[in-house]
Design an enzyme around this catalytic site. Structure first.
Site, PDB file in Angstrom:
ATOM      1  N   TYR A 101      -0.624   4.867   3.753  1.00 56.95           N
ATOM      2  CA  TYR A 101       0.766   4.873   4.214  1.00 56.95           C
ATOM      3  C   TYR A 101       0.749   4.827   5.733  1.00 56.95           C
ATOM      4  O   TYR A 101      -0.043   5.505   6.388  1.00 56.95           O
ATOM      5  CB  TYR A 101       1.489   6.147   3.763  1.00 56.95           C
ATOM      6  CG  TYR A 101       2.828   6.346   4.457  1.00 56.95           C
ATOM      7  CD1 TYR A 101       3.998   5.873   3.883  1.00 56.95           C
ATOM      8  CD2 TYR A 101       2.917   6.990   5.696  1.00 56.95           C
ATOM      9  CE1 TYR A 101       5.219   6.026   4.519  1.00 56.95           C
ATOM     10  CE2 TYR A 101       4.136   7.135   6.343  1.00 56.95           C
ATOM     11  CZ  TYR A 101       5.280   6.664   5.745  1.00 56.95           C
ATOM     12  OH  TYR A 101       6.489   6.799   6.384  1.00 56.95           O
ATOM     13  N   GLU A 189       8.315   1.327   7.820  1.00 54.29           N
ATOM     14  CA  GLU A 189       7.135   1.830   7.118  1.00 54.29           C
ATOM     15  C   GLU A 189       6.563   0.800   6.167  1.00 54.29           C
ATOM     16  O   GLU A 189       7.268  -0.092   5.686  1.00 54.29           O
ATOM     17  CB  GLU A 189       7.441   3.132   6.382  1.00 54.29           C
ATOM     18  CG  GLU A 189       8.287   2.982   5.146  1.00 54.29           C
ATOM     19  CD  GLU A 189       8.441   4.296   4.363  1.00 54.29           C
ATOM     20  OE1 GLU A 189       8.272   5.369   4.964  1.00 54.29           O
ATOM     21  OE2 GLU A 189       8.758   4.228   3.170  1.00 54.29           O
TER      22      GLU A 189
END
Length: 379
Positions: A101, A189
Protein backbone atom coordinates in the site's frame (compact mmCIF):
# COMPACT_ATOMS: atom_id res chain seq x y z
CA UNK A 1 -14.94 15.27 -4.25
CA UNK A 2 -14.71 11.58 -5.10
CA UNK A 3 -13.75 10.35 -8.52
CA UNK A 4 -13.94 6.83 -9.88
CA UNK A 5 -11.04 4.40 -10.03
CA UNK A 6 -10.84 4.61 -13.82
CA UNK A 7 -10.65 8.41 -13.62
CA UNK A 8 -7.86 8.30 -11.03
CA UNK A 9 -6.13 5.66 -13.16
CA UNK A 10 -6.18 8.02 -16.15
CA UNK A 11 -4.57 10.77 -14.06
CA UNK A 12 -1.95 8.36 -12.71
CA UNK A 13 -1.18 7.17 -16.24
CA UNK A 14 -0.55 10.74 -17.43
CA UNK A 15 2.17 11.04 -14.80
CA UNK A 16 3.78 7.74 -15.77
CA UNK A 17 2.71 5.64 -12.79
CA UNK A 18 2.67 1.91 -13.67
CA UNK A 19 -1.06 1.36 -14.06
CA UNK A 20 -2.25 -1.84 -15.71
CA UNK A 21 -3.61 -1.86 -19.25
CA UNK A 22 -7.36 -1.63 -19.53
CA UNK A 23 -10.37 0.45 -20.53
CA UNK A 24 -13.88 1.44 -19.45
CA UNK A 25 -16.97 -0.50 -20.55
CA UNK A 26 -20.64 0.39 -20.23
CA UNK A 27 -22.03 -2.76 -21.84
CA UNK A 28 -21.15 -6.47 -21.73
CA UNK A 29 -20.20 -6.31 -25.41
CA UNK A 30 -17.71 -3.50 -24.74
CA UNK A 31 -16.19 -5.56 -21.93
CA UNK A 32 -15.72 -8.48 -24.34
CA UNK A 33 -14.07 -6.21 -26.93
CA UNK A 34 -11.63 -4.87 -24.34
CA UNK A 35 -10.77 -8.38 -23.16
CA UNK A 36 -10.16 -9.46 -26.75
CA UNK A 37 -7.89 -6.50 -27.33
CA UNK A 38 -5.86 -7.20 -24.17
CA UNK A 39 -5.53 -10.85 -25.17
CA UNK A 40 -5.27 -12.28 -21.68
CA UNK A 41 -7.23 -12.83 -18.46
CA UNK A 42 -8.86 -9.64 -17.18
CA UNK A 43 -10.35 -8.30 -13.99
CA UNK A 44 -13.83 -6.77 -14.33
CA UNK A 45 -14.37 -4.06 -11.71
CA UNK A 46 -17.54 -2.14 -10.86
CA UNK A 47 -17.04 1.64 -10.86
CA UNK A 48 -19.01 2.92 -7.89
CA UNK A 49 -18.06 5.10 -4.95
CA UNK A 50 -18.32 2.40 -2.29
CA UNK A 51 -15.86 0.23 -0.44
CA UNK A 52 -15.89 -3.54 -0.28
CA UNK A 53 -16.61 -4.03 -3.97
CA UNK A 54 -14.77 -7.34 -4.06
CA UNK A 55 -16.69 -8.83 -1.15
CA UNK A 56 -19.97 -7.71 -2.72
CA UNK A 57 -19.16 -9.40 -6.05
CA UNK A 58 -18.26 -6.19 -7.85
CA UNK A 59 -14.71 -7.33 -8.76
CA UNK A 60 -14.27 -10.61 -10.60
CA UNK A 61 -11.68 -12.42 -12.71
CA UNK A 62 -12.50 -13.44 -16.27
CA UNK A 63 -10.20 -15.85 -18.13
CA UNK A 64 -11.74 -15.43 -21.60
CA UNK A 65 -13.53 -12.65 -23.53
CA UNK A 66 -16.73 -14.70 -23.38
CA UNK A 67 -16.44 -14.95 -19.60
CA UNK A 68 -15.69 -11.22 -19.41
CA UNK A 69 -18.91 -10.49 -21.30
CA UNK A 70 -20.93 -12.77 -19.03
CA UNK A 71 -19.46 -11.34 -15.82
CA UNK A 72 -19.87 -7.77 -17.08
CA UNK A 73 -23.56 -8.38 -17.66
CA UNK A 74 -23.97 -9.71 -14.14
CA UNK A 75 -22.12 -6.81 -12.49
CA UNK A 76 -23.93 -4.18 -14.57
CA UNK A 77 -27.23 -5.53 -13.26
CA UNK A 78 -26.11 -5.09 -9.64
CA UNK A 79 -26.53 -2.35 -7.07
CA UNK A 80 -23.73 -1.95 -4.55
CA UNK A 81 -24.95 -0.36 -1.32
CA UNK A 82 -27.90 1.09 -3.21
CA UNK A 83 -25.84 2.55 -6.06
CA UNK A 84 -26.43 1.11 -9.54
CA UNK A 85 -23.36 -0.04 -11.49
CA UNK A 86 -23.21 1.80 -14.81
CA UNK A 87 -19.53 1.49 -15.73
CA UNK A 88 -16.85 -1.15 -15.49
CA UNK A 89 -13.09 -1.04 -15.60
CA UNK A 90 -11.79 -4.02 -17.55
CA UNK A 91 -8.07 -4.37 -16.79
CA UNK A 92 -5.47 -7.01 -17.45
CA UNK A 93 -4.84 -9.52 -14.69
CA UNK A 94 -1.26 -9.73 -13.42
CA UNK A 95 0.75 -12.46 -11.73
CA UNK A 96 1.18 -11.06 -8.21
CA UNK A 97 4.18 -11.86 -6.06
CA UNK A 98 3.74 -9.27 -3.27
CA UNK A 99 1.17 -6.59 -2.43
CA UNK A 100 1.85 -3.17 -0.87
CA UNK A 101 0.00 0.00 0.00
CA UNK A 102 1.19 3.54 -0.70
CA UNK A 103 -0.82 6.70 -0.19
CA UNK A 104 -0.46 10.46 0.12
CA UNK A 105 -2.75 12.22 2.61
CA UNK A 106 -3.15 15.48 4.49
CA UNK A 107 -1.79 15.13 8.03
CA UNK A 108 -3.61 18.04 9.62
CA UNK A 109 -2.08 17.47 13.05
CA UNK A 110 1.43 17.77 11.62
CA UNK A 111 0.33 20.42 9.08
CA UNK A 112 2.17 18.51 6.40
CA UNK A 113 1.46 16.26 3.45
CA UNK A 114 2.29 12.76 4.61
CA UNK A 115 3.13 9.57 2.75
CA UNK A 116 2.04 6.26 4.20
CA UNK A 117 3.21 2.86 3.05
CA UNK A 118 2.65 -0.68 4.19
CA UNK A 119 3.55 -4.23 3.21
CA UNK A 120 -0.09 -5.11 4.02
CA UNK A 121 -1.42 -4.11 0.61
CA UNK A 122 -4.81 -5.20 -0.66
CA UNK A 123 -6.38 -4.50 2.73
CA UNK A 124 -8.17 -1.28 3.71
CA UNK A 125 -5.58 0.92 5.37
CA UNK A 126 -8.03 1.70 8.19
CA UNK A 127 -8.10 -2.00 9.05
CA UNK A 128 -4.30 -2.18 9.03
CA UNK A 129 -4.07 0.91 11.24
CA UNK A 130 -6.51 -0.61 13.70
CA UNK A 131 -5.18 -4.16 13.80
CA UNK A 132 -1.48 -3.78 12.92
CA UNK A 133 -0.45 -0.14 13.31
CA UNK A 134 3.21 -1.14 13.37
CA UNK A 135 2.85 -2.29 9.74
CA UNK A 136 2.41 1.30 8.53
CA UNK A 137 5.43 3.51 7.88
CA UNK A 138 5.05 7.27 7.47
CA UNK A 139 7.05 10.21 6.24
CA UNK A 140 6.06 13.90 6.10
CA UNK A 141 7.08 15.91 3.05
CA UNK A 142 8.62 19.33 3.48
CA UNK A 143 6.17 21.97 2.14
CA UNK A 144 9.00 23.83 0.38
CA UNK A 145 11.21 21.06 -1.03
CA UNK A 146 8.66 18.25 -1.27
CA UNK A 147 9.38 14.55 -0.84
CA UNK A 148 13.09 13.75 -0.94
CA UNK A 149 14.66 10.56 -2.28
CA UNK A 150 15.92 9.49 1.14
CA UNK A 151 12.39 9.72 2.54
CA UNK A 152 11.02 7.49 -0.21
CA UNK A 153 13.85 5.02 0.37
CA UNK A 154 13.07 4.99 4.09
CA UNK A 155 9.47 4.06 3.25
CA UNK A 156 10.69 1.23 1.03
CA UNK A 157 13.05 -0.10 3.69
CA UNK A 158 10.28 0.18 6.26
CA UNK A 159 8.15 -2.13 4.10
CA UNK A 160 10.93 -4.68 3.93
CA UNK A 161 12.10 -3.90 0.41
CA UNK A 162 15.78 -4.26 -0.39
CA UNK A 163 18.23 -3.51 -3.19
CA UNK A 164 16.81 -2.72 -6.61
CA UNK A 165 13.24 -3.18 -5.43
CA UNK A 166 13.67 -0.48 -2.80
CA UNK A 167 15.30 1.93 -5.24
CA UNK A 168 12.68 1.30 -7.95
CA UNK A 169 9.98 2.21 -5.42
CA UNK A 170 11.41 5.74 -5.03
CA UNK A 171 10.11 7.23 -8.34
CA UNK A 172 6.67 5.74 -7.69
CA UNK A 173 6.40 7.42 -4.27
CA UNK A 174 7.73 10.73 -5.59
CA UNK A 175 5.40 10.69 -8.59
CA UNK A 176 2.37 9.91 -6.44
CA UNK A 177 3.31 12.88 -4.25
CA UNK A 178 3.51 15.05 -7.36
CA UNK A 179 0.08 13.82 -8.51
CA UNK A 180 -1.32 14.77 -5.09
CA UNK A 181 0.16 18.28 -5.09
CA UNK A 182 -0.46 19.26 -8.70
CA UNK A 183 -4.07 18.04 -8.67
CA UNK A 184 -5.09 19.65 -5.36
CA UNK A 185 -5.98 16.27 -3.89
CA UNK A 186 -6.78 15.35 -0.32
CA UNK A 187 -5.95 11.70 -0.97
CA UNK A 188 -4.00 9.80 -3.63
CA UNK A 189 -3.41 6.11 -3.05
CA UNK A 190 -2.53 2.86 -4.74
CA UNK A 191 -3.88 -0.21 -3.02
CA UNK A 192 -2.57 -2.62 -3.90
CA UNK A 193 0.71 -1.63 -5.49
CA UNK A 194 2.12 -5.01 -6.49
CA UNK A 195 5.36 -6.58 -7.50
CA UNK A 196 4.76 -9.14 -10.21
CA UNK A 197 6.66 -12.41 -10.37
CA UNK A 198 8.69 -10.80 -13.14
CA UNK A 199 9.80 -8.13 -10.66
CA UNK A 200 7.75 -5.27 -12.15
CA UNK A 201 5.68 -2.73 -10.25
CA UNK A 202 1.98 -2.44 -11.12
CA UNK A 203 -0.72 -0.19 -9.66
CA UNK A 204 -3.79 -2.41 -9.48
CA UNK A 205 -6.18 0.06 -7.84
CA UNK A 206 -6.09 3.84 -8.11
CA UNK A 207 -7.94 6.19 -5.76
CA UNK A 208 -8.11 9.97 -5.46
CA UNK A 209 -10.15 12.50 -3.52
CA UNK A 210 -10.06 16.05 -4.85
CA UNK A 211 -10.39 19.21 -2.77
CA UNK A 212 -13.66 20.97 -3.66
CA UNK A 213 -12.10 24.27 -2.59
CA UNK A 214 -9.82 24.07 -5.63
CA UNK A 215 -12.69 23.82 -8.15
CA UNK A 216 -12.07 27.34 -9.54
CA UNK A 217 -8.59 26.21 -10.60
CA UNK A 218 -9.90 23.03 -12.23
CA UNK A 219 -13.07 23.71 -14.26
CA UNK A 220 -12.59 20.33 -15.95
CA UNK A 221 -13.40 18.59 -12.67
CA UNK A 222 -17.14 19.07 -13.21
CA UNK A 223 -16.97 16.43 -15.94
CA UNK A 224 -15.64 13.95 -13.37
CA UNK A 225 -18.70 14.09 -11.13
CA UNK A 226 -21.05 11.10 -10.97
CA UNK A 227 -24.60 12.25 -10.11
CA UNK A 228 -25.60 8.68 -9.18
CA UNK A 229 -23.02 8.68 -6.39
CA UNK A 230 -23.95 12.02 -4.82
CA UNK A 231 -26.67 12.86 -2.36
CA UNK A 232 -29.40 14.76 -4.26
CA UNK A 233 -29.50 17.32 -1.45
CA UNK A 234 -25.76 17.92 -1.77
CA UNK A 235 -26.14 18.48 -5.51
CA UNK A 236 -28.96 20.96 -4.89
CA UNK A 237 -26.92 22.75 -2.22
CA UNK A 238 -23.97 23.12 -4.58
CA UNK A 239 -26.23 24.65 -7.22
CA UNK A 240 -27.28 27.33 -4.71
CA UNK A 241 -23.78 27.96 -3.38
CA UNK A 242 -24.48 26.35 0.00
CA UNK A 243 -22.13 24.17 2.02
CA UNK A 244 -24.11 21.06 2.99
CA UNK A 245 -23.22 17.66 4.40
CA UNK A 246 -25.90 15.11 5.28
CA UNK A 247 -25.66 13.47 8.70
CA UNK A 248 -27.71 10.83 10.51
CA UNK A 249 -29.56 12.89 13.14
CA UNK A 250 -33.06 14.34 13.41
CA UNK A 251 -32.47 18.09 13.86
CA UNK A 252 -32.00 20.10 10.70
CA UNK A 253 -29.50 22.95 11.06
CA UNK A 254 -29.23 26.16 9.06
CA UNK A 255 -26.40 28.44 10.15
CA UNK A 256 -24.39 31.28 8.61
CA UNK A 257 -20.70 30.58 9.11
CA UNK A 258 -18.83 27.30 9.28
CA UNK A 259 -17.45 27.84 12.78
CA UNK A 260 -20.88 28.76 14.14
CA UNK A 261 -22.33 25.71 12.37
CA UNK A 262 -19.83 23.40 14.08
CA UNK A 263 -20.54 25.01 17.47
CA UNK A 264 -24.29 24.65 16.85
CA UNK A 265 -23.98 20.94 16.13
CA UNK A 266 -21.83 20.45 19.24
CA UNK A 267 -24.40 22.25 21.39
CA UNK A 268 -27.24 20.13 20.00
CA UNK A 269 -25.26 17.01 20.92
CA UNK A 270 -24.62 18.45 24.39
CA UNK A 271 -28.38 18.64 25.00
CA UNK A 272 -29.01 15.09 23.82
CA UNK A 273 -29.95 15.67 20.20
CA UNK A 274 -28.28 14.73 16.92
CA UNK A 275 -27.81 17.09 13.96
CA UNK A 276 -29.23 15.91 10.65
CA UNK A 277 -26.83 18.00 8.60
CA UNK A 278 -24.14 20.60 8.38
CA UNK A 279 -25.44 23.56 6.40
CA UNK A 280 -23.64 26.89 6.07
CA UNK A 281 -25.58 29.50 4.08
CA UNK A 282 -22.69 31.97 4.14
CA UNK A 283 -22.28 35.43 5.59
CA UNK A 284 -25.58 36.90 4.44
CA UNK A 285 -29.03 35.36 4.72
CA UNK A 286 -31.05 36.43 1.70
CA UNK A 287 -34.54 34.99 1.44
CA UNK A 288 -33.72 33.00 -1.71
CA UNK A 289 -30.79 31.27 0.01
CA UNK A 290 -32.85 30.66 3.14
CA UNK A 291 -35.63 29.17 1.03
CA UNK A 292 -33.22 26.87 -0.79
CA UNK A 293 -31.64 25.85 2.51
CA UNK A 294 -35.01 25.07 4.10
CA UNK A 295 -36.04 22.95 1.13
CA UNK A 296 -32.83 20.96 1.41
CA UNK A 297 -33.19 20.45 5.17
CA UNK A 298 -36.84 19.43 4.96
CA UNK A 299 -36.20 17.00 2.11
CA UNK A 300 -34.61 14.71 4.69
CA UNK A 301 -37.40 12.47 6.09
CA UNK A 302 -35.42 12.00 9.32
CA UNK A 303 -35.73 15.66 10.28
CA UNK A 304 -38.10 16.14 13.25
CA UNK A 305 -37.29 19.80 13.96
CA UNK A 306 -35.21 22.62 12.54
CA UNK A 307 -32.83 25.13 14.09
CA UNK A 308 -31.92 28.42 12.40
CA UNK A 309 -28.90 29.95 14.12
CA UNK A 310 -27.98 33.25 12.46
CA UNK A 311 -25.45 35.90 13.41
CA UNK A 312 -26.49 39.21 11.89
CA UNK A 313 -23.08 40.68 11.31
CA UNK A 314 -23.14 41.44 7.59
CA UNK A 315 -26.89 42.03 7.37
CA UNK A 316 -29.29 43.30 10.04
CA UNK A 317 -31.20 40.68 12.00
CA UNK A 318 -34.58 42.19 11.14
CA UNK A 319 -33.79 41.85 7.43
CA UNK A 320 -32.76 38.24 8.03
CA UNK A 321 -35.98 37.61 9.96
CA UNK A 322 -38.10 38.93 7.07
CA UNK A 323 -36.20 36.66 4.73
CA UNK A 324 -36.88 33.69 7.02
CA UNK A 325 -40.60 34.51 7.22
CA UNK A 326 -40.83 34.78 3.43
CA UNK A 327 -39.03 31.47 3.06
CA UNK A 328 -41.30 29.76 5.60
CA UNK A 329 -44.39 31.00 3.77
CA UNK A 330 -43.10 29.45 0.58
CA UNK A 331 -41.77 26.18 1.99
CA UNK A 332 -44.40 25.69 4.75
CA UNK A 333 -42.53 23.20 6.95
CA UNK A 334 -44.54 20.56 8.81
CA UNK A 335 -42.00 20.27 11.65
CA UNK A 336 -41.35 22.78 14.46
CA UNK A 337 -38.71 25.44 13.75
CA UNK A 338 -36.57 27.24 16.32
CA UNK A 339 -34.68 30.43 15.52
CA UNK A 340 -31.88 32.23 17.30
CA UNK A 341 -30.76 35.54 15.79
CA UNK A 342 -28.02 37.62 17.36
CA UNK A 343 -26.65 40.97 16.16
CA UNK A 344 -27.95 44.31 14.98
CA UNK A 345 -31.71 44.76 15.57
CA UNK A 346 -32.05 41.32 17.14
CA UNK A 347 -35.01 42.39 19.31
CA UNK A 348 -36.96 43.51 16.25
CA UNK A 349 -36.04 40.23 14.55
CA UNK A 350 -37.42 38.15 17.39
CA UNK A 351 -40.68 40.10 17.28
CA UNK A 352 -41.01 39.45 13.55
CA UNK A 353 -40.41 35.74 14.05
CA UNK A 354 -42.76 35.54 17.03
CA UNK A 355 -45.55 37.08 14.91
CA UNK A 356 -44.89 34.28 12.41
CA UNK A 357 -45.41 31.77 15.25
CA UNK A 358 -41.81 30.65 15.29
CA UNK A 359 -40.10 29.52 18.45
CA UNK A 360 -37.24 31.87 19.32
CA UNK A 361 -34.32 31.83 21.72
CA UNK A 362 -31.77 34.42 22.83
CA UNK A 363 -28.79 32.12 23.44
CA UNK A 364 -27.40 29.18 21.50
CA UNK A 365 -27.73 26.93 24.54
CA UNK A 366 -31.40 27.86 24.94
CA UNK A 367 -32.04 27.32 21.23
CA UNK A 368 -30.35 23.90 21.27
CA UNK A 369 -32.24 22.81 24.38
CA UNK A 370 -35.55 23.97 22.90
CA UNK A 371 -35.07 22.32 19.50
CA UNK A 372 -34.08 19.03 21.13
CA UNK A 373 -37.23 19.14 23.28
CA UNK A 374 -39.60 19.81 20.37
CA UNK A 375 -37.89 17.17 18.23
CA UNK A 376 -38.61 14.54 20.90
CA UNK A 377 -42.23 15.50 21.64
CA UNK A 378 -43.69 13.19 19.00
CA UNK A 379 -41.82 10.09 20.18
Amino acid sequence: MKIHEYQAREIFARYGLPVVAGDVAETPQEARTIAERLGRAVVVKAQVHVGGRGKAGGIRLANTPEEAEQIAGQILSMELKGIPVRRLLVAEAVDIAREFYVGVVMDRAARRVALMASAEGGVEIETVAREKPEAIVRSAADPFVGLRDYQARALAFGMGLEGSQAFSFVPIAKTLYRVFIENDATLAEINPLVLTRAGEWRALDSKMLLDDSALPRHPDWEALRDPDAEEPAEVQAREHGLSYVKLDGEIGCMVNGAGLAMATMDTIKLYGGAPANFLDIGGGARSDRVTAALRIILSDPNVKAGLLNIFGGITRCDEVARGIVAALEEVQPDVPMVARLVGTNEQEARQILAQARMLTAESMAEAARLVVEVSQEGR
